[in-house]
Design an enzyme around this catalytic site. Structure first.
Site, PDB file in Angstrom:
ATOM      1  N   ASP A 153      -8.872  -0.021   2.442  1.00 57.01           N
ATOM      2  CA  ASP A 153      -8.846   0.495   1.061  1.00 57.01           C
ATOM      3  C   ASP A 153     -10.130   0.129   0.319  1.00 57.01           C
ATOM      4  OD1 ASP A 153      -6.441   1.560   1.532  1.00 57.01           O
ATOM      5  OD2 ASP A 153      -5.342   0.519  -0.043  1.00 57.01           O
ATOM      6  N   THR A 203      -3.059   5.260  -3.950  1.00 59.95           N
ATOM      7  CA  THR A 203      -1.977   6.010  -3.297  1.00 59.95           C
ATOM      8  C   THR A 203      -0.639   5.799  -4.003  1.00 59.95           C
ATOM      9  OG1 THR A 203      -1.868   4.181  -1.742  1.00 59.95           O
ATOM     10  CG2 THR A 203      -2.967   6.150  -1.003  1.00 59.95           C
ATOM     11  N   THR A 204      -0.463   4.603  -4.596  1.00 59.00           N
ATOM     12  CA  THR A 204       0.778   4.358  -5.347  1.00 59.00           C
ATOM     13  C   THR A 204       0.719   5.097  -6.680  1.00 59.00           C
ATOM     14  OG1 THR A 204       0.626   2.145  -4.399  1.00 59.00           O
ATOM     15  CG2 THR A 204       2.376   2.513  -5.970  1.00 59.00           C
ATOM     16  N   ASP A 213       0.859  -1.180   0.000  1.00 58.68           N
ATOM     17  CA  ASP A 213       0.000   0.000   0.000  1.00 58.68           C
ATOM     18  C   ASP A 213       0.896   1.231   0.000  1.00 58.68           C
ATOM     19  OD1 ASP A 213      -2.321   1.598   0.344  1.00 58.68           O
ATOM     20  OD2 ASP A 213      -1.838   1.774   2.465  1.00 58.68           O
TER      21      ASP A 213
END
Length: 532
Positions: free
Chosen positions: A400, A98-99, A65
Site C-alpha cells: 500500500d 480501499t476501505t 486492508d
C-alpha cells in the site's frame, strides 16, 4: 377545483411511482451492498479495528486492508459483489483508500434509498450524482498542493500516513522511507510518470522483527547455495550466468527403456555421461563464470549430484531451482541475458557483481548478491517478522505504501487527510446545491451529506463523539480553514497539513469517482434475472 386538478396533473409527471417488484429488487440490492460497506466500516483510520479472517482450510489472516477483507469474504449477492470489485479497482488504480471507497459507496446508497422513497426517478438521481462527483473532483484539485519528486520528506509523510492505519503502524518510521527509496530507485528518468511495481520485489523471511526489514541494493534469494560437494558459499568479483538449460545427462524424449546386458556397456554409458557433463562445465569455466543461477526444470533434474560435484571442483557457486517467473526480474537487475543453450554461453551474456554470498538469517539461509555492475532499475526489500501473520500483513502494508508513492509519481499533488477534503467537498457542494434547481438540488445535497460519513466514521472509530466533532469540523471549514481535520491522536480538530497527515490527490479523486460510478450502476438495476 381547476387548480387542484392542475396540481394533481403536475404531481403525476413530477413524482415517479415504481412497480412493486422493481422497487423490491432495487431495495434488496442497496441493502446487500450497504451490509458489505458496514462490514469494513470499523476498520477505517489509524484507530480502526482489525479483522481476523479464517479460511475453510484453517488459514488465519489478520488485516484491516479493505481490499483484502472484501476479497476473502464470500459474497453471494450480485450487487454486493460489485462493492468487492469496487475495492479491487481502487486497489489497482491507487493502491490505497480501499476501505474509504466502499464506505463512501455505502453512504451514497443510504442517501439514494431516501431519495427513491421520496419518489425521485433513479435516472435523475444517477445524473445528479455524476455531476456532483465531477464537481467534487474539481474541489479536490483546487485544494491540492503540488509536489516535487526531489521532496523526499513529503513522499515519506504520505507513505507513513498510509501505514499509520495498518497493523504494523508502529514501524511506519522505518517502512515509509523504505517504500519511498525503493520506488525512487525504479523510476526511470526518461519516463518519469511510469512506475512498474513489479520492479520492486518483496522477499519475506521468518525470524527477527519488522525492525530488521531492509532495502537491498541487489538481489536476494530465499534459498541456500547447493552445498552437495563442498562448493564455495561466497564469491567475490562474481561473473554470474543465468541458465535455462540442464547440466545433467541427456534423456530420450519419450519414455523408452534401454536394456544394458554387460558391464562394459554400463561403464561406457557412465563414462559418456561424465564426459558430457565435464564438457559443459569446461565451456562454462572457460568464460570465467563463477556463479550459476539455474532455472527450475519440470521434465528432468536441472542438475545431478555428479554435475554439482564437478561444479564444486571448478569453484563455481550454484543456486538452483530459480522460479521461471523470477528470471525476467533477475536478468533486469543483473543487466545480463538468460542463456538457453550451452552453445550460446559467452562472456558478454554474464552479469557482474562484487560479492555473492550465503547469509544466515533466522533459522534459514539466504543468498545475497550485492555491488552489481550497471544494475538495472529494480529494488529488493527483505521483510522480516516474528510470525507468518505479521510477515503477510507487513507485506500488504508495504505494498500500500509503495502504491501511495507510485500515485504521487503519476500525479504529483498532495492533499490533507483526516476527513478534511471530505468535509470541504461536502460544504462546497452544499453551497452549490442552493444554486441548482429542481430535483438536482436535492440529489446534490444528499451527495454532500453522504461524504460526511468519512469524518464521522474516523471520529467514531477513535472513540470520540462523532456528532460534536463533525459539527465543529463543519464550523471550522465554514470559517475558511480548508485543511482542518480530525487529529485522532490528540482527539481534537487541528490543521492536518501541519500534523503531516497527507495523502495523494489520486487516492481521493479515484475513490469518489469510482464509488459514484458503482452507486449509479446499482441504481440503474431494476431486475435480477437468473440465467442457466
Amino acid at each position: 377545483m381547476a387548480a387542484t386538478t392542475a396540481s394533481k396533473g403536475s404531481l403525476k409527471t413530477e413524482s415517479y411511482v415504481d412497480n412493486k417488484r422493481k422497487d423490491d429488487i432495487r431495495y434488496a440490492n442497496i441493502v446487500a451492498a450497504r451490509a458489505v460497506a458496514d462490514a469494513v466500516r470499523t476498520s477505517l483510520g489509524p484507530k480502526g479495528m482489525d479483522k481476523m479472517l479464517a479460511t475453510a482450510s484453517g488459514e488465519v489472516i489478520i488485516t484491516n486492508d479493505g481490499a483484502t477483507i472484501l476479497n476473502k469474504m464470500e459474497v453471494l449477492q450480485p450487487a454486493a459483489k460489485m462493492l468487492v470489485d469496487l475495492s479491487k479497482s481502487q486497489d489497482i488504480v491507487a493502491g490505497d483508500g480501499t476501505t474509504t471507497v466502499v464506505i463512501i459507496a455505502g453512504a451514497l446508497l443510504k442517501q439514494c434509498l431516501a431519495l427513491l422513497s421520496k419518489g425521485i426517478h433513479p435516472t435523475v438521481i444517477s445524473d445528479a450524482l455524476h455531476k456532483a462527483s465531477e464537481k467534487a473532483v474539481e474541489v479536490l484539485s483546487a485544494m491540492a498542493v503540488p509536489l516535487e519528486l526531489s521532496d523526499r520528506d513529503s513522499l515519506i509523510k504520505s507513505a507513513s500516513t498510509s501505514l499509520n492505519s495498518k497493523v504494523v503502524s508502529q514501524y511506519s518510521t522505518l517502512l515509509a522511507p523504505l517504500a519511498v527509496d525503493s520506488v525512487l530507485a525504479v523510476v526511470d528518468p526518461a519516463k518519469p510518470d511510469l512506475v512498474d511495481l513489479r520492479d520492486v520485489r518483496i522477499v519475506k523471511k521468518l525470524g527477527g522483527t519488522v525492525d530488521d526489514t531492509e532495502l537491498v541494493r541487489g538481489l536476494v534469494f530465499d534459498k541456500k547455495v547447493s552445498h552437495t560437494a563442498g562448493g564455495p558459499s561466497r564469491v567475490e568479483n562474481a561473473k554470474i550466468g543465468v541458465i535455462q538449460f540442464h547440466i545433467s545427462p541427456p534423456k530420450t524424449d519419450i519414455d523408452q527403456n534401454i536394456i544394458v546386458s554387460d558391464y562394459t556397456q554400463m561403464d561406457r554409458i557412465l563414462k559418456e555421461e561424465r564426459n558430457h557433463i565435464l564438457a559443459m562445465i569446461k565451456k562454462i569455466k572457460a568464460t570465467g563464470c563463477n556463479v550459476l543461477l539455474i532455472q527450475k526444470s519440470i521434465l528432468r533434474d536441472a542438475v545431478t549430484d555428479l554435475s554439482l560435484h564437478y561444479l564444486a571442483k571448478a569453484k563455481i557457486l550454484v543456486v538452483k531451482d530459480i522460479e521461471r517467473d523470477d528470471i525476467e526480474f533477475i536478468t533486469n537487475t543483473l543487466n545480463c541475458l538468460p542463456i538457453a543453450n550451452i552453445e550460446h554461453f559467452r562472456e558478454e551474456k554474464l552479469g557482474f557483481a562484487s560479492c555473492v554470498e550465503e547469509v544466515s538469517i533466522g533459522d534459514g539461509k539466504i543468498v545475497k548478491i550485492t555491488g552489481i555492475k550497471n544494475m538495472g532499475r529494480t529494488a529488493t526489500v527483505l521483510v522480516r517478522g516474528s510470525n507468518q501473520l505479521v510477515l503477510d500483513e507487513a507485506e500488504r502494508s508495504l505494498h500500500d505504501a509503495l502504491c501511495v508513492v507510485r500515485c504521487l509519481v503519476n500525479k504529483r499533488f498532495l492533499i490533507a487527510g483526516g476527513g478534511a477534503p471530505e468535509i470541504e467537498i461536502s460544504r462546497q457542494l452544499g453551497a452549490w446545491a442552493k444554486v441548482l434547481q429542481g430535483m438536482e438540488s436535492y440529489c446534490v445535497r444528499s451527495f454532500a451529506e453522504a461524504l460526511e460519513v468519512i469524518p464521522y466514521t474516523l471520529a467514531e472509530n477513535a472513540g470520540l463523539n462523532p456528532i460534536s466533532i463533525v459539527t465543529e469540523l463543519r464550523n471550522r471549514h465554514a470559517q475558511g480553514e480548508i485543511n482542518a481535520g480530525i487529529n485522532v491522536r490528540k482527539g481534537q480538530i487541528t490543521n492536518i497539513l501541519e500534523e503531516n497527515v497527507v495523502q495523494p490527490l489520486l487516492v481521493s479523486t479515484s475513490a469518489i469517482s469510482l464509488a459514484t460510478e458503482c452507486v449509479r450502476m446499482i441504481l440503474k438495476i431494476d431486475d435480477i434475472i437468473t440465467v442457466r
